[in-house]
Design an enzyme around this catalytic site. Structure first.
Site, PDB file in Angstrom:
ATOM      1  N   THR A 197       0.850  -1.189   0.000  1.00  0.00           N
ATOM      2  CA  THR A 197       0.000   0.000   0.000  1.00  0.00           C
ATOM      3  C   THR A 197       0.883   1.235   0.000  1.00  0.00           C
ATOM      4  O   THR A 197       1.851   1.324   0.761  1.00  0.00           O
ATOM      5  CB  THR A 197      -0.938   0.023   1.212  1.00  0.00           C
ATOM      6  OG1 THR A 197      -1.832  -1.098   1.134  1.00  0.00           O
ATOM      7  CG2 THR A 197      -1.769   1.301   1.235  1.00  0.00           C
ATOM      8  N   PHE A 199       1.184   5.053   0.892  1.00  0.00           N
ATOM      9  CA  PHE A 199       0.620   6.060   1.772  1.00  0.00           C
ATOM     10  C   PHE A 199       1.249   7.413   1.453  1.00  0.00           C
ATOM     11  O   PHE A 199       2.426   7.488   1.079  1.00  0.00           O
ATOM     12  CB  PHE A 199       0.903   5.726   3.238  1.00  0.00           C
ATOM     13  CG  PHE A 199       0.202   4.485   3.738  1.00  0.00           C
ATOM     14  CD1 PHE A 199      -0.999   4.580   4.434  1.00  0.00           C
ATOM     15  CD2 PHE A 199       0.750   3.234   3.528  1.00  0.00           C
ATOM     16  CE1 PHE A 199      -1.636   3.443   4.904  1.00  0.00           C
ATOM     17  CE2 PHE A 199       0.116   2.088   3.998  1.00  0.00           C
ATOM     18  CZ  PHE A 199      -1.078   2.190   4.685  1.00  0.00           C
TER      19      PHE A 199
END
Length: 310
Positions: A197, A199
């Site tokens: 992921t 961020f």
């Protein structure tokens, strides 16, 4: 609450950028409970001297600075398997924040239980539905274990340990296990190991001591790769998308991502979000020509590129 793990990680953003952000002990809001992947990403990027501020929803996270609860935000933009976090894109466009850094976090799911519990004892497992869905192979190997959907991965660990039931476990990251002192019974049980992921760190645009200007970043970065995130709107004529992309090729700017999102209040009209990467010296000229080829361009952030996952 202050994080408690090391910020050193092979996927962390440019160390010079991270060092400048660590110079001040700031409050960073994130979506989720303590121990969430987002909190782990904030500590990975900024170190353990920050104050992390959990918020229940993305909307509440984006209100944290206005509410006086935080100085900056750390939010997920996209996952390598699930794609973009569309609510974050919408909220970013509505806000007056700018992206000043990014970090990429490996998403590893672990089976976490009470102290001394063994896999053979587990009868039920709770976690966020997406986390449960990413562990189909594990549940296929253990068909007797019941799945229990929960609001949050880290929250499922907290609640499981509060119950003290050795037959019940939770699925979450190692950061959550460390935060709540749970015991990892089985490591990395997710189906796909290539799960990451991205961020981004958001700061108010109108705070010159916190949000660096385009000129400052360009001058300070030299030949290092930088990323730029833009929202663009095109003229309604044939070839407008092609015309908007041509300046990128001409200035040797790498187009990393492009996707369309509806324009709120204007049915069937769309804007494009694009991520660009290039040495900083290329980006300024490309942006100038891009503005000439589009109806509207908004720079959502200019920041050091995190290293790509292996």
């Amino acid at each position: 609450m202050t994080g408690n793990t090391s910020a050193e990680h092979p996927l962390q953003a440019d160390p010079l950028q991270a060092e400048s952000l660590q110079a001040r002990k700031i409050r960073v809001a994130f979506q989720g409970e303590e121990g969430a992947f987002s909190e782990a990403a904030a500590v990975q990027l900024l170190g353990d001297k920050i104050v992390t501020v959990p918020r229940p929803t993305f909307d509440a996270t984006f209100r944290a600075i206005t509410d006086g609860a935080a100085d900056a935000l750390l939010v997920p933009m996209e996952n390598s398997l699930a794609g973009s976090v569309v609510r974050v894109y919408d909220l970013l466009l509505e806000s007056e924040f700018t992206i000043t850094a990014e970090t990429i976090l490996p998403i590893e799911m672990n089976l976490i239980g009470c102290a001394g519990a063994s896999l053979s004892e587990i009868r039920s497992v709770s976690s966020h539905p997406m986390a449960l869905a990413q562990c189909e192979r594990f549940f296929g190997q253990h068909p007797s274990i019941k799945r229990l959907p929960a609001e949050d991965t880290a929250g499922s660990v907290r609640e499981m340990l509060a119950r003290g039931d050795r037959t019940h476990a939770a699925i979450a990251g190692k950061y959550a296990a460390d935060r709540y002192r749970g015991e990892i019974i089985a490591e990395r049980i997710q189906d796909n190991a290539e799960n990451f992921t991205r961020f981004v760190f958001l700061q108010p645009v109108k705070e010159p001591t916190r949000a660096l200007t385009l000129k400052t970043l360009l001058e300070s970065s030299g030949s290092h790769l930088m990323k730029m995130t833009l929202a663009i709107r095109l003229a309604h004529r044939p070839g407008s998308l092609l015309a908007s992309l041509e300046p990128l090729a001409q200035h040797r700017v790498n187009l990393l991502k492009i996707e369309s999102r509806p324009i709120h209040g204007q049915p069937w009209e769309y804007q494009f979000f694009i991520d660009l990467e290039a040495p900083a010296s290329y980006l300024e000229d490309a942006l100038t020509d891009l503005r000439k080829a589009t109806r509207e361009v908004r720079v959502l952030g200019l920041y050091a590129a995190a290293q790509n996952p292996p």
